[in-house]
Scaffold this motif. Structure first.
Motif, mmCIF file in Angstrom:
data_model
loop_
_atom_site.group_PDB
_atom_site.id
_atom_site.type_symbol
_atom_site.label_atom_id
_atom_site.label_comp_id
_atom_site.label_asym_id
_atom_site.label_seq_id
_atom_site.Cartn_x
_atom_site.Cartn_y
_atom_site.Cartn_z
ATOM 1 N N GLY A 1 0.792 -1.221 0.000
ATOM 2 C CA GLY A 1 0.000 0.000 0.000
ATOM 3 C C GLY A 1 0.823 1.269 0.000
ATOM 4 O O GLY A 1 0.274 2.353 0.209
ATOM 5 N N SER A 2 2.137 1.154 -0.221
ATOM 6 C CA SER A 2 2.976 2.347 -0.353
ATOM 7 C C SER A 2 4.142 2.008 -1.280
ATOM 8 O O SER A 2 4.312 0.848 -1.673
ATOM 9 N N TYR B 1 1.977 8.379 6.600
ATOM 10 C CA TYR B 1 1.073 7.250 6.430
ATOM 11 C C TYR B 1 -0.303 7.568 6.998
ATOM 12 O O TYR B 1 -0.444 8.471 7.829
ATOM 13 N N SER C 1 1.609 8.095 11.210
ATOM 14 C CA SER C 1 3.067 7.938 11.372
ATOM 15 C C SER C 1 3.761 8.477 10.131
ATOM 16 O O SER C 1 3.124 8.792 9.120
ATOM 17 N N ASP D 1 8.204 0.649 17.474
ATOM 18 C CA ASP D 1 7.971 -0.670 16.866
ATOM 19 C C ASP D 1 9.314 -1.277 16.468
ATOM 20 O O ASP D 1 9.809 -1.060 15.354
ATOM 21 N N ASN E 1 10.453 -3.873 13.117
ATOM 22 C CA ASN E 1 11.009 -3.585 11.798
ATOM 23 C C ASN E 1 11.974 -2.417 11.836
ATOM 24 O O ASN E 1 11.942 -1.599 12.763
ATOM 25 N N ASP F 1 -3.640 -4.423 0.725
ATOM 26 C CA ASP F 1 -2.566 -3.713 1.410
ATOM 27 C C ASP F 1 -1.909 -4.556 2.503
ATOM 28 O O ASP F 1 -2.427 -4.652 3.629
ATOM 29 N N GLY G 1 0.579 -3.849 4.142
ATOM 30 C CA GLY G 1 1.124 -3.001 5.205
ATOM 31 C C GLY G 1 0.086 -2.522 6.195
ATOM 32 O O GLY G 1 0.422 -1.795 7.138
#
Ligand SMILES: C[C@H](Cc1ccc(C(C)(C)C)cc1)[C@H](NN)c1nnnn1Cc1ccc2c(c1)OCO2
Length: 326
Positions: free
Chosen positions: A36-37, A78, A82, A118, A121, A218, A220
């Motif tokens: 989705g990005s 996003y 974020s 987070d 990642n 998506d 993500g």
């Protein structure tokens, strides 16, 4: 060439992270693959130490193959609020054994608190279309866009699983990863997303409601976000459920038995088991739904809660998207 990489779920399948090797010598970082990005960005040595804590990161000056993409910057926001921004290096990026020698690596100089906290990642790999890449003044290509030339077929597949490792494959469709046949929908990439029209929905064993639902696929996004009327119809079948402002969405007693959710793709009925729709514990003995309203988001999203019930083919050549039981 063809490649395959393991996708590991974080807690509650909040995201699926894959090992990506950047630079020479390579540093391998767990990155969140996001259809989705369209930005590939990583935590970097250019972040303040406070924002790097708990994360591995890319140090361009330590990579003999790194070259500054001078004059280029990136800045992404996003939908969940974020974001991150920084500058850009051209370097080697290997995923699942496939190496792109001149990939634009967006190095973070600043990341929002959600990314700092987070620690699952150390950045994202965007797999949507180049038109929504945030690099300025010139777009940069996605890793998949650059890798396509090496692939037998311009496809990648997502085989995400509930509560265990799945995988993404590049350049081929592994028929052992799905049952039955793959049903394709045409993709409208005008907005830069893997966007298509679903053909309707059903709640549990209820009647299928045929209606065109504009959605994006998506990887993500964690949950499923659909129009409020559909979501209301779903939770009408969950006793004790309510749309809680304090929880930020629909919650229900954790003891509830949830109905399945069927999404139509053409004539194919994609079924999300009811157990997938109890996303995670909320407060007390209430649990948070894996299906939420798209109100305020501006589009409907088939996120991981949906995708992990399916085997998904993303064909960038046509473009088209295919689904089969996973
Ligand atoms: C949110 C992700 C992008 C992301 C992923 C992970 C993270 C953390 C690591 C910090 C957990 C932040 C951000 C999504 N990707 N296509 C996205 N990027 N831009 N829009 N969307 C979809 C959307 C939009 C709005 C919404 C939403 C979703 O959830 C709630 O409201």
């Amino acid at each position: 060439a063809q490649g395959s990489v393991t996708a590991s779920p974080s807690q509650y399948d909040g995201e699926y992270d894959c090992p990506v090797t950047v630079g020479t010598p390579g540093v391998t970082l767990p990155l969140d693959f996001d259809t989705g990005s369209s930005d590939l960005w990583v935590f970097s040595s250019e972040l303040p130490a406070s924002e790097r804590s708990g994360h591995a990161y890319y140090t361009s000056s330590s990579s003999s193959t790194s070259k500054l993409d001078s004059g280029e910057t990136w800045d992404i926001s996003y939908g969940d609020g974020s974001g991150a921004e920084g500058n850009i290096y051209i370097d080697k990026v290997t995923i699942g054994g496939i190496t792109v020698t001149s990939q634009a690596v967006e190095a973070a100089e600043s990341v929002s608190s959600e990314f700092v906290s987070d620690t699952s990642n150390d950045g994202l790999v965007g797999f949507a279309f180049d038109s929504i890449n945030t690099a300025s003044p010139n777009h940069v290509q996605t890793w998949f866009g650059n890798a396509e030339a090496q692939l037998a077929s311009p496809v990648f597949t997502a085989n995400l699983k509930k509560g265990k490792a799945g995988n993404y494959n590049f350049g081929y469709i592994d028929s052992s990863e799905y049952t039955g046949s793959i049903t394709y929908a045409t993709i409208n990439s005008a907005n830069g997303f893997w966007e298509f029209s679903a053909s309707g929905y059903a709640v549990g064993s209820g009647a299928f409601s045929s209606q065109s639902i504009d959605v994006i696929a998506d990887t993500g996004t964690t949950l499923i976000y659909l129009p409020a009327a559909i979501v209301k119809a779903y939770y009408a079948k969950v006793s004790g459920s309510s749309n809680s402002a304090s929880a930020g969405g629909y919650i229900f007693p954790c003891s509830a038995t949830l109905p399945s959710l069927t999404i139509g793709i053409g004539s194919y009925k994609a079924v999300v088991p009811g157990t997938f729709l109890n996303y995670a514990p909320n407060t007390g003995s209430t649990c948070f739904g894996g299906l939420q309203s798209n109100a305020g988001i501006g589009l409907s999203i088939l996120g991981d809660v949906f995708l992990k019930s399916q085997f998904v083919v993303f064909n960038q050549g046509v473009p088209k998207i295919g689904f089969a039981p996973g």
